[in-house]
Design a protein around this motif. Sequence first.
Motif, PDB file in Angstrom:
ATOM      1  N   ARG A 253       0.822  -1.194   0.000  1.00  9.83           N
ATOM      2  CA  ARG A 253       0.000   0.000   0.000  1.00  9.83           C
ATOM      3  C   ARG A 253       0.865   1.257   0.000  1.00  9.83           C
ATOM      4  NH1 ARG A 253      -4.474  -1.673   4.643  1.00  9.83           N
ATOM      5  NH2 ARG A 253      -5.200  -3.609   3.626  1.00  9.83           N
ATOM      6  N   ARG A 254       0.297   2.309  -0.581  1.00  2.77           N
ATOM      7  CA  ARG A 254       1.040   3.560  -0.679  1.00  2.77           C
ATOM      8  C   ARG A 254       1.410   4.140   0.698  1.00  2.77           C
ATOM      9  NH1 ARG A 254       1.894   7.407  -4.849  1.00  2.77           N
ATOM     10  NH2 ARG A 254       0.836   5.946  -6.237  1.00  2.77           N
ATOM     11  N   PRO A 255       0.524   4.080   1.735  1.00  2.00           N
ATOM     12  CA  PRO A 255       0.928   4.607   3.047  1.00  2.00           C
ATOM     13  C   PRO A 255       2.165   3.914   3.614  1.00  2.00           C
ATOM     14  CG  PRO A 255      -1.445   4.357   2.971  1.00  2.00           C
ATOM     15  CD  PRO A 255      -0.909   3.711   1.730  1.00  2.00           C
ATOM     16  N   TRP A 256       2.358   2.633   3.329  1.00  2.00           N
ATOM     17  CA  TRP A 256       3.550   1.944   3.806  1.00  2.00           C
ATOM     18  C   TRP A 256       4.805   2.513   3.138  1.00  2.00           C
ATOM     19  CZ3 TRP A 256       1.403  -3.675   2.732  1.00  2.00           C
ATOM     20  CH2 TRP A 256       0.230  -3.869   3.496  1.00  2.00           C
ATOM     21  N   LYS A 257       4.689   2.771   1.850  1.00  2.00           N
ATOM     22  CA  LYS A 257       5.819   3.365   1.127  1.00  2.00           C
ATOM     23  C   LYS A 257       6.100   4.777   1.641  1.00  2.00           C
ATOM     24  CE  LYS A 257       4.479   0.834  -3.058  1.00  2.00           C
ATOM     25  NZ  LYS A 257       4.105   0.949  -4.489  1.00  2.00           N
ATOM     26  N   LEU A 258       5.023   5.520   1.899  1.00  2.00           N
ATOM     27  CA  LEU A 258       5.188   6.871   2.431  1.00  2.00           C
ATOM     28  C   LEU A 258       5.908   6.838   3.775  1.00  2.00           C
ATOM     29  CD1 LEU A 258       4.608   9.916   2.290  1.00  2.00           C
ATOM     30  CD2 LEU A 258       2.391   9.452   3.376  1.00  2.00           C
TER      31      LEU A 258
ATOM     32  N   LEU B 177       9.126  -0.385  -3.883  1.00  2.00           N
ATOM     33  CA  LEU B 177       9.336   0.638  -2.854  1.00  2.00           C
ATOM     34  C   LEU B 177       8.803   2.010  -3.263  1.00  2.00           C
ATOM     35  CD1 LEU B 177      12.933  -0.141  -1.505  1.00  2.00           C
ATOM     36  CD2 LEU B 177      10.725  -0.712  -0.491  1.00  2.00           C
ATOM     37  N   GLY B 178       8.488   2.190  -4.535  1.00  2.00           N
ATOM     38  CA  GLY B 178       8.008   3.498  -4.971  1.00  2.00           C
ATOM     39  C   GLY B 178       9.127   4.490  -5.197  1.00  2.00           C
ATOM     40  N   TRP B 179      10.175   4.043  -5.865  1.00  2.00           N
ATOM     41  CA  TRP B 179      11.354   4.889  -6.084  1.00  2.00           C
ATOM     42  C   TRP B 179      11.004   6.176  -6.838  1.00  2.00           C
ATOM     43  CZ3 TRP B 179      15.940   3.327  -3.936  1.00  2.00           C
ATOM     44  CH2 TRP B 179      16.030   1.981  -3.543  1.00  2.00           C
TER      45      TRP B 179
END
Length: 562
Positions: free
Chosen positions: A175-180, A221-223
Amino acid sequence: MTGADFDRYIAGWRGPLLAALVALFAGLPVLMLLPPLDRDESRYAQATSQMLESGDYIDIRYQDEPRWKKPVGIYWMQAVAVTAASKVENRDIGPYRIPSLLGAMLAAAACAWAGAAMFGQRAGFLAGAIMGASFLLSTEAGIAKTDAMLCGAVTLAMAGLARIYLAARAGEAPRRPWKLAFWLGLGLSILIKGPIGLLVVAPAILALSVWDRDVSWLKRLGWGWGLPLVALIVGPWAIAITIATDGGFWREAIGGDLAPKVAGGDEGHGVLPGFYLLIAPILFFPATLLLPAAVSTGWHRRAEPAIRFLVCWVVPAWIIFELTPTKLAHYTLPTFGGLALLAAAATARPIGRISRYAGVGLTLFVGGLLAVGSVWLLTEYGKSTAQTWATLTIVFAVLASLVGAFLMMHRAAVTALIASLALGVVAHAALAGTLRQLRPLAVAPQLEKVLERADLHPRQGRAGPVAITGFHEPSFVFLTGKDTELTDAAGAARALAEGRPAIVEEHDADAFREAAAELGVTGRAVGVVNGHNYSKGDDVSLTVYAPPGAAPPSATAAVPAR
């Protein structure tokens, strides 16, 4: 309360919140009770106060000297806290410590949040409580420097990374919040203490990838937006400080601060490898009874993805810190989240005989050591006012170890842990009260009181700055202001001639009298402070002199400075 009731109370967001409250209660006594400490805390606080006074929030200064050792993050946080809760002229150390307390709460909450995904809500909460109550974090929570907030940022980053890793191993989309959480924690850690956070995060990522023989999870990881976020957090200040100091900040931070610590024992803190392993039972107290079980869990359950992640969080970074020649007790703090989670994971299964006996032995040893240490402090530096606090420290430290040991021997690991944590938090609070009452160690506050009683403090509108010989510690500068003159005997005599107060250490007394005689100036001794400078390990005796012409308080007799 049944186990089901307990699980209901810590479900969802309540587990991290309650863990943060444990950290709050454990750290608050240190924040409230201890005077300004030497040396790092008072240097940080004084540099922050000068930011507020000067309006320069880029170039960090301590008195007239550049303080180009660490990035600006903690100074900005302290400045916000002081602006919101106090005034810079009050010279109250408490508001400067608020970011550290918030950092400790963040570390405990992030630990609980990660643990909930790894082992369930109960183990997650226990991990956060272990983290928040640990003597090392709860001590750093009340000290105005970088380490508690760094721990909070790194633990947040590792908690986000853990959730991403576990999702990837389960074939799910992170999920995006985890990456944030990961990128935000990493960016904050860099803004607070430069590359130190990376020394935990990067080796963990590398170790996991090598151990699993798989790097594909790193793609999640959303680099694409994570790196720009880190750049946005750190970049504006990095550019501004480079321009403001013509690159001097980086030369000093890397060449003057970081490199000497890596190359050798900087500032007299060189210790052989194994130091952190030796002191870990003390710093992890009151959860020391679970340390052997945590190690055993990491070894025997290493095939589990969650346990493997925690091993890679703790072990590579710990080895790096052990191999670095310069060692301070708090350096391993960013790894404590992994240790706390391993300890909590151990409670989910029956703890083996060897781990139980080893844990009992360690916790009894640390409880006894704290009792002996309290007695020694009371004997060396205590007055009658410290006896009550020291007694409470001894009683609750011993109870934390005895009760925990008894319950652990009876295979009630969770109950043993909860009892030890509750009693240990009280012991830690009482220890803070004990330290507050050790008057000989609080030299700067005593000097400030003498100045105030004699109506000589610059904050009272009197001529300044104060000149002082011998005791050149940052705590005194913080309490008396940026312009405080750290000088020698001749400088103290000149201060009297200029109508300013002077404080003279006993070893400089003869030279001071000679210099004063040459200038034809006499002063009035208004008080003597005897104490111990723990930064140098020296006893000090300091006499405070009022300048000629200063009207004495009615109860003060004039004494010539000769």
